[in-house]
Design a protein around this motif. Sequence first.
Motif, PDB file in Angstrom:
ATOM      1  N   MET A  78       0.839  -1.326  -0.303  1.00 41.65           N
ATOM      2  CA  MET A  78       0.150   0.020   0.010  1.00 41.65           C
ATOM      3  C   MET A  78       0.637   1.362  -0.145  1.00 41.65           C
ATOM      4  O   MET A  78       0.680   2.263  -0.704  1.00 41.65           O
ATOM      5  N   ALA A  79       1.928   1.253   0.655  1.00 43.11           N
ATOM      6  CA  ALA A  79       2.852   2.226   0.660  1.00 43.11           C
ATOM      7  C   ALA A  79       3.315   2.577  -0.752  1.00 43.11           C
ATOM      8  O   ALA A  79       3.598   3.881  -0.913  1.00 43.11           O
TER       9      ALA A  79
ATOM     10  N   THR B 205      -1.687   4.330   3.381  1.00 45.82           N
ATOM     11  CA  THR B 205      -1.237   3.776   4.719  1.00 45.82           C
ATOM     12  C   THR B 205      -1.988   2.826   5.394  1.00 45.82           C
ATOM     13  O   THR B 205      -3.555   3.281   5.238  1.00 45.82           O
ATOM     14  N   LEU B 206      -1.822   1.754   5.426  1.00 47.36           N
ATOM     15  CA  LEU B 206      -2.543   0.736   6.208  1.00 47.36           C
ATOM     16  C   LEU B 206      -1.753   0.007   7.554  1.00 47.36           C
ATOM     17  O   LEU B 206      -0.699  -0.497   7.178  1.00 47.36           O
ATOM     18  N   GLU B 207      -2.556  -0.160   8.559  1.00 46.74           N
ATOM     19  CA  GLU B 207      -1.813  -0.560   9.721  1.00 46.74           C
ATOM     20  C   GLU B 207      -2.548  -2.118   9.901  1.00 46.74           C
ATOM     21  O   GLU B 207      -3.924  -1.931   9.804  1.00 46.74           O
TER      22      GLU B 207
ATOM     23  N   ARG C 175     -12.583   2.394   5.058  1.00 53.20           N
ATOM     24  CA  ARG C 175     -12.898   2.631   6.814  1.00 53.20           C
ATOM     25  C   ARG C 175     -11.542   2.573   7.312  1.00 53.20           C
ATOM     26  O   ARG C 175     -11.588   3.250   8.412  1.00 53.20           O
ATOM     27  N   PHE C 176     -10.509   2.317   6.608  1.00 56.09           N
ATOM     28  CA  PHE C 176      -9.131   2.592   7.128  1.00 56.09           C
ATOM     29  C   PHE C 176      -8.339   3.511   6.521  1.00 56.09           C
ATOM     30  O   PHE C 176      -7.530   4.081   6.992  1.00 56.09           O
ATOM     31  N   MET C 177      -8.691   3.630   5.114  1.00 53.07           N
ATOM     32  CA  MET C 177      -7.827   4.486   4.254  1.00 53.07           C
ATOM     33  C   MET C 177      -8.635   5.589   3.684  1.00 53.07           C
ATOM     34  O   MET C 177      -9.903   5.586   3.207  1.00 53.07           O
ATOM     35  N   LYS C 178      -8.017   6.906   3.945  1.00 48.04           N
ATOM     36  CA  LYS C 178      -8.876   7.986   3.151  1.00 48.04           C
ATOM     37  C   LYS C 178      -7.984   8.589   2.092  1.00 48.04           C
ATOM     38  O   LYS C 178      -6.619   8.523   2.164  1.00 48.04           O
ATOM     39  N   VAL C 179      -8.719   9.340   1.180  1.00 48.93           N
ATOM     40  CA  VAL C 179      -7.705   9.668   0.132  1.00 48.93           C
ATOM     41  C   VAL C 179      -7.171  11.090   0.415  1.00 48.93           C
ATOM     42  O   VAL C 179      -7.735  12.069   1.207  1.00 48.93           O
TER      43      VAL C 179
END
Length: 401
Positions: A232-233, A238-240, A397-401
């Motif tokens: 994703m990076a 960003t995703l944790e 729900r975890f990633m925003k633009v």
Amino acid sequence: MSATRRDFVIGAAALAAVPVSAGAAGRRRRVGVVGGGIIGASVAFQLARAGAEVILFEREAPAARATRASVAWINPVVNDAAYMRLRLESMRAWREDDRALGMNAIWGGSISWAYPDKEEALRAKAAVLQHTDDPPRALTSRQITEVSRGIHAGDDVAFAFETRRDGHVDPVQATRRYLAAAKKLGARILYPCEVEGIVVASGRMTHVETSRGRWALDDIVSVAGVDTPRIMAMMDRTLELAHKPGLVVHTEARPVVTDKVFEASSVIEFKQYADGRFLTSLTGGPPELPVHAAIRQQRAAFPDDELRRRHGQMLIDQTATYLPAMAGTRPAQVLLGFRPYPLDNRPICGPVPGVEGAYLVVTHSGLTLAPILGRYVAQEIMEKTPAALLTPYRPSRFMKV
């Protein structure tokens, strides 16, 4: 659109490509799949069936990581009715794939029990299961032994139940079956092949850079497990994920005594394969001891082979208190697995926000969900038709633009 029974029936036509969507200038749509675990393999197969030109990029080897270290228990049990529906759909799809592709799944059911400290959680799972077509049958400790001779759960069992439609499978073999079927349909399976970069131009994914060259793609599907944050990076997203190590031990073969999967108070899960190997798993990860510090904090190997061997034997001995037929067996494989675990323990599946042509799948319970996710990913990419059951699980729900 949710899947229908017809969608699942592949039977004799399992390997027949069904062209649905084209890429530029009328050519076949070229789709890259990042990750050769069981979900990636299922996705590759279903995309190839739908007419895509599929290229799968696997960093090490098929089923080399989380899939290899999976208990591979096919079950619907989760304390969430909506999520359970998705899992039940996948169980139906599992039976179709088992028949069509020769997965050699074992459909012996399961028995779960809890001691007093875990009783409430297990009763909650049983309550949700009551609304399915396989409602649980409550058991006493004595009845556990009657249903599955040779199992001794102990006199302090507070609650237990049996389900009859659960199954289990060899996850490495199942992954290979999916990949072999995908290859027959023209998919390319590249390994070892590490994805080193993803090119995004004007908000659209266009190319992937790998250790084996640059590839132009119409779509990319990331099914990279614990490597997902790195992938994703590359697209500036960003995703944790949660860090969830687990210990899985395969033993040498013994005469077959059971076809069920057993869950002992949400601590140990164990089963036996048709070839006589036992598998047992410590699901909660290693205890908080100084020797485990690195493993509990990050993806790290056992510090030495002796510690690995001792952990394997310890888990075998502990499991043998429930299944005496395991007593005296030796570990054949001791696997430290790191599970792909979204922070809310629910699947993440759908288009990557703000990156056209990029799609993400990452989830725990990937073994149970692999068949249905393969179908839905192919549907959403090739038909551009949203799958209703995936609506709660979008990456947004975890990633925003």
